[in-house]
Write an enzyme that holds these catalytic residues in place. Structure first.
Site, mmCIF file in Angstrom:
data_model
loop_
_atom_site.group_PDB
_atom_site.id
_atom_site.type_symbol
_atom_site.label_atom_id
_atom_site.label_comp_id
_atom_site.label_asym_id
_atom_site.label_seq_id
_atom_site.Cartn_x
_atom_site.Cartn_y
_atom_site.Cartn_z
ATOM 1 N N GLU A 36 40.398 10.608 27.654
ATOM 2 C CA GLU A 36 39.867 9.343 28.165
ATOM 3 C C GLU A 36 40.898 8.802 29.142
ATOM 4 O O GLU A 36 42.043 8.532 28.757
ATOM 5 C CB GLU A 36 39.615 8.345 27.028
ATOM 6 C CG GLU A 36 39.090 7.015 27.567
ATOM 7 C CD GLU A 36 38.724 6.019 26.466
ATOM 8 O OE1 GLU A 36 38.408 6.442 25.339
ATOM 9 O OE2 GLU A 36 38.759 4.806 26.766
ATOM 10 N N ARG A 48 44.014 -5.946 12.233
ATOM 11 C CA ARG A 48 43.821 -7.319 12.745
ATOM 12 C C ARG A 48 42.347 -7.647 13.021
ATOM 13 O O ARG A 48 41.973 -8.796 13.075
ATOM 14 C CB ARG A 48 44.650 -7.556 13.997
ATOM 15 C CG ARG A 48 44.177 -6.797 15.203
ATOM 16 C CD ARG A 48 44.870 -7.271 16.449
ATOM 17 N NE ARG A 48 46.252 -6.806 16.502
ATOM 18 C CZ ARG A 48 46.889 -6.600 17.662
ATOM 19 N NH1 ARG A 48 46.293 -6.856 18.804
ATOM 20 N NH2 ARG A 48 48.127 -6.156 17.669
ATOM 21 N N THR A 70 45.628 -2.187 23.610
ATOM 22 C CA THR A 70 46.339 -0.940 23.896
ATOM 23 C C THR A 70 47.000 -1.021 25.276
ATOM 24 O O THR A 70 46.337 -1.291 26.270
ATOM 25 C CB THR A 70 45.345 0.245 23.864
ATOM 26 O OG1 THR A 70 44.532 0.105 22.708
ATOM 27 C CG2 THR A 70 46.082 1.568 23.828
ATOM 28 N N HIS A 76 38.419 0.492 16.594
ATOM 29 C CA HIS A 76 39.842 0.823 16.473
ATOM 30 C C HIS A 76 40.371 0.287 15.152
ATOM 31 O O HIS A 76 40.454 -0.924 14.965
ATOM 32 C CB HIS A 76 40.581 0.187 17.666
ATOM 33 C CG HIS A 76 42.035 0.549 17.760
ATOM 34 N ND1 HIS A 76 42.815 0.171 18.818
ATOM 35 C CD2 HIS A 76 42.853 1.250 16.927
ATOM 36 C CE1 HIS A 76 44.059 0.621 18.645
ATOM 37 N NE2 HIS A 76 44.101 1.269 17.497
ATOM 38 N N HIS A 95 38.962 0.986 29.457
ATOM 39 C CA HIS A 95 39.940 -0.097 29.308
ATOM 40 C C HIS A 95 39.869 -1.048 30.492
ATOM 41 O O HIS A 95 40.062 -0.639 31.630
ATOM 42 C CB HIS A 95 41.389 0.405 29.131
ATOM 43 C CG HIS A 95 42.206 -0.573 28.334
ATOM 44 N ND1 HIS A 95 42.745 -1.699 28.888
ATOM 45 C CD2 HIS A 95 42.489 -0.615 27.021
ATOM 46 C CE1 HIS A 95 43.355 -2.390 27.943
ATOM 47 N NE2 HIS A 95 43.213 -1.758 26.791
ATOM 48 N N HIS A 141 35.998 -6.617 18.942
ATOM 49 C CA HIS A 141 36.153 -8.065 19.087
ATOM 50 C C HIS A 141 35.042 -8.882 18.430
ATOM 51 O O HIS A 141 35.141 -10.103 18.343
ATOM 52 C CB HIS A 141 36.397 -8.430 20.548
ATOM 53 C CG HIS A 141 37.710 -7.865 21.010
ATOM 54 N ND1 HIS A 141 38.885 -8.122 20.343
ATOM 55 C CD2 HIS A 141 38.017 -7.004 22.011
ATOM 56 C CE1 HIS A 141 39.875 -7.459 20.924
ATOM 57 N NE2 HIS A 141 39.373 -6.781 21.934
ATOM 58 N N ARG A 197 43.218 -0.505 13.539
ATOM 59 C CA ARG A 197 44.642 -0.684 13.856
ATOM 60 C C ARG A 197 45.463 -0.677 12.572
ATOM 61 O O ARG A 197 44.968 -1.031 11.511
ATOM 62 C CB ARG A 197 44.857 -1.998 14.613
ATOM 63 C CG ARG A 197 44.227 -2.026 15.988
ATOM 64 C CD ARG A 197 44.629 -3.287 16.720
ATOM 65 N NE ARG A 197 46.008 -3.235 17.111
ATOM 66 C CZ ARG A 197 46.441 -2.920 18.327
ATOM 67 N NH1 ARG A 197 45.586 -2.666 19.290
ATOM 68 N NH2 ARG A 197 47.730 -2.876 18.603
ATOM 69 N N GLU A 256 38.828 5.009 17.165
ATOM 70 C CA GLU A 256 40.048 4.927 17.950
ATOM 71 C C GLU A 256 41.196 4.685 16.984
ATOM 72 O O GLU A 256 41.064 3.872 16.056
ATOM 73 C CB GLU A 256 39.873 3.729 18.879
ATOM 74 C CG GLU A 256 40.674 3.806 20.132
ATOM 75 C CD GLU A 256 40.492 2.538 20.931
ATOM 76 O OE1 GLU A 256 39.342 2.203 21.261
ATOM 77 O OE2 GLU A 256 41.506 1.884 21.185
ATOM 78 N N ASN A 276 32.726 -0.597 22.349
ATOM 79 C CA ASN A 276 33.767 -0.906 21.372
ATOM 80 C C ASN A 276 33.483 -2.292 20.783
ATOM 81 O O ASN A 276 33.444 -3.284 21.519
ATOM 82 C CB ASN A 276 35.130 -0.870 22.082
ATOM 83 C CG ASN A 276 36.271 -1.213 21.151
ATOM 84 O OD1 ASN A 276 36.181 -2.156 20.371
ATOM 85 N ND2 ASN A 276 37.348 -0.469 21.226
HETATM 86 N N1 PXP Z 1 39.263 2.745 25.440
HETATM 87 C C1 PXP Z 1 40.386 2.654 24.697
HETATM 88 C C2 PXP Z 1 41.108 3.903 24.363
HETATM 89 C C3 PXP Z 1 40.856 1.407 24.233
HETATM 90 O O1 PXP Z 1 42.000 1.330 23.526
HETATM 91 C C4 PXP Z 1 40.095 0.252 24.492
HETATM 92 C C5 PXP Z 1 40.514 -1.061 23.914
HETATM 93 O O2 PXP Z 1 40.391 -1.045 22.537
HETATM 94 C C6 PXP Z 1 38.923 0.401 25.263
HETATM 95 C C7 PXP Z 1 38.540 1.648 25.737
HETATM 96 C C8 PXP Z 1 38.060 -0.769 25.584
HETATM 97 O O3 PXP Z 1 38.791 -1.632 26.416
HETATM 98 P P1 PXP Z 1 38.176 -3.048 26.771
HETATM 99 O O4 PXP Z 1 38.075 -3.816 25.512
HETATM 100 O O5 PXP Z 1 39.175 -3.615 27.740
HETATM 101 O O6 PXP Z 1 36.844 -2.785 27.399
#
Ligand code: PXP
Length: 237
Positions: free
Chosen positions: A151, A49, A101, A43, A191, A10, A45, A70, A7
């Site tokens: 997931e 953001r 999330t 994602h 997550h 960030h 959003r 996402e 992901n």
């Molecule tokens: N899976 C989902 C569904 C999420 O919402 C997120 C955060 O955007 C992640 C995985 C990745 O989480 P992390 O950034 O804590 O690794």
């Protein structure tokens, strides 16, 4: 081997600190693919953001493996997904003021809405994954709603403060994965996973893919810092 979805939200968070073009999440995605990850997750959003619409379109263009979008089940976001046509979407709950999330999607509560979104995506040949807590009720509802993938939310496991709480959460994830696979669902997890806690989850039999974001972006900043500074010193010299 368990697959890895990275992901890259960030990377865009750092870009948004200055509102310019760098660092570019698409460039980062290409590096993640070059390093061997299996899919790119972003994602979009509702408050935009970090990832923006333009990023999603550019990622769609650049990612030739799997783009996993996402998203919430908000109507306008669903419409964007139908146009972009990622290989996969992951439906998540979304609150404006949350930092990230919080918890899984309540598929029981929003059953009708979620089932309609899945049907719409099926028509567009987009696979849908539901991000849910490791609970039988949510797994059964996901299957009934027509999802082919779930997931499992690993946030409670990642945030556990004691070893016994951690093991309890790990066991919940294991048993949920086993049950979901037995009723024909593909199982991913994610997550809060990081370099210290990923191993035990990666060892769970049958989990197809782990989706990891923050810890990888955070580590990339640290391991890349030396080169970034050396390059700047070289230029100044
Ligand atoms: N899976 C989902 C569904 C999420 O919402 C997120 C955060 O955007 C992640 C995985 C990745 O989480 P992390 O950034 O804590 O690794």
């Amino acid at each position: 081997m368990t697959k890895l979805g990275v992901n890259i939200d960030h990377v865009a968070t750092v870009r948004e600190a200055r509102g310019g073009a760098n660092p570019d999440p698409v460039e980062a995605a290409m590096d993640c693919i070059g390093a061997g990850c299996d899919s790119i997750v972003c994602h979009l959003r509702e408050d935009r953001r970090h990832i923006k619409d333009d990023d999603v379109w550019r990622l769609r263009e650049a990612v030739k493996t799997v783009l996993n979008l996402e998203m919430s089940i908000a109507k306008d976001i669903v419409e964007i997904a139908c146009k972009v046509r990622p290989e996969q979407t992951t439906l998540v709950p979304e609150k404006r003021r949350e930092l990230t999330t919080e918890g899984g999607l309540d598929v029981v509560k929003y059953f009708g809405k979620i089932a309609r979104v899945i049907e719409k995506f099926n028509e567009k040949k987009i696979e849908t994954s539901l991000f849910i807590d490791p609970s039988r009720v949510q797994i059964d509802a996901s299957k009934k709603a027509g999802a082919s993938i779930i997931e499992l939310h690993t946030g409670e496991y990642a945030d556990a403060r004691t070893n016994s709480a951690r093991l309890k959460e790990l066991d919940k994830i294991k048993r949920s994965a086993e049950y979901a696979i037995s009723i024909g669902l593909e199982v991913n997890a994610g997550h809060g996973l990081n370099y210290a806690n990923v191993r035990d989850v990666a060892m769970i039999k049958g989990i197809n893919e782990l989706n990891i974001g923050h810890s990888i972006v955070a580590r990339a900043i640290i391991v890349g810092m030396r080169q970034a500074v050396e390059e700047m010193i070289g230029l100044i010299k």
